[in-house]
Design an enzyme around this catalytic site. Structure first.
Site: not given
Ligand code: GUN
Length: 293
Positions: A52, A96, A119
């Site tokens: 990412k 994460q 997200d």
């Protein structure tokens, strides 16, 4: 059979994003900035987060990676999230997953400001998605929609079996494929571990989205001739032929299924690369404050 080539599509989309960043900067604006928090040192999470960050750099976004040891307290993590929520130089924030057991994932998810939740996991974003209102769409489903769109695949009126009901992929994907939009307008069956006659459901479906995390689960007999098959699986399996000692396996038995398909996404080189695009596009939208909350 047409391969849904994540490498090709994502490369093209990254060029477009990069050009957009160049324009923003030339106009005197700040480049979008993504902050990722990584707790512990789970091997797969390390790989995803570094990818990412690397992709942010590729398109000219700013990025920061904040690391915590796996024994961090929930309070310290929540404090850091609040600090980033208030930081006007950061547009998007992801934590994460998975997180260690002492940390309540729901609390963490809800601590992230919906306007920085690139997200799309915050209940505000998932609720808005349910109501077809502007929202951050979780990166993997968003990436799949972009892939379907890129290849001009018509989904209206088709039947779609989604296998797996996770908050990250299966659940939002089922909503997106059902909603009155394009891609969308499918008749969706959301399959999971308690589904009876799953093989019959998938074998009768025009589109299959496999997102259950079981390598090679979707076999030839579960797929009809001319189906569109999207493989979301990214399980690490041991391999004697790679340097790392593992390889990435999808949820579809590609070798035996692909010849029956009209379209199929490979693993690797399919949905995984599109997930990154979903995240980058959300970060760009956050920077441009495209979604008002
Ligand atoms: N773990 C697996 N997939 C994801 C994702 O899309 N976002 C975050 N934050 N964690 C993940």
């Amino acid at each position: 059979m047409i391969l849904l080539d994540g490498k090709l599509v994502s490369a093209e989309m990254k060029l477009k994003l990069k050009a957009e960043v160049t324009e923003m900067v030339a106009a005197g604006k700040r480049a979008p900035h993504l902050c990722a928090i990584l707790v512990g040192n789970n091997g797969a999470s390390e790989t995803y987060v570094s990818s990412k960050v690397r992709n942010c750099e590729e398109v000219g976004f700013g990025s920061s990676l904040i690391r915590f040891d796996s024994d961090i307290s929930e309070e310290v993590l929540l404090d850091k999230i609040h600090e980033i929520n208030d930081d006007e130089t950061i547009d998007g924030l992801i934590v994460q997953l998975p997180l260690p057991p002492q940390i309540n994932v729901q609390k963490v998810t809800e601590a992230i400001s919906p306007s920085k939740d690139v997200d799309g996991f915050h209940p505000t974003n998932s609720g808005r998605l349910m109501q077809n209102l502007p929202a951050f769409i979780p990166a993997t489903p968003y990436g799949i929609l972009m892939m379907l769109d890129y290849y001009g695949i018509q989904t209206e009126g088709k039947t779609c079996a989604v296998i797996g009901r996770s908050n990250i992929v299966g659940m939002p994907m089922s909503v997106l494929m059902a909603r009155n939009d394009s891609p969308g307008n499918c008749t969706v069956t959301l399959c999971h571990s308690k589904t009876k006659n799953l093989e019959q459901v998938t074998a009768a479906s025009d589109i299959i989205v496999a997102a259950l995390g079981r390598p090679g689960f979707v076999k030839e007999n579960m797929v009809k001739e001319g189906a569109i098959v999207i493989d979301v699986g990214i399980t690490r399996v041991p391999s004697a032929t790679t340097k790392s000692g593992f390889k990435i396996a999808g949820d579809v038995d590609f070798q035996n299924v692909s010849s029956k398909c009209a379209y199929i996404s490979p693993v690797p080189g399919g949905v995984g690369l599109m997930t990154i695009i979903g995240l980058l596009k959300n970060t760009m939208a956050a920077a441009k404050k495209e979604i008002s909350f």
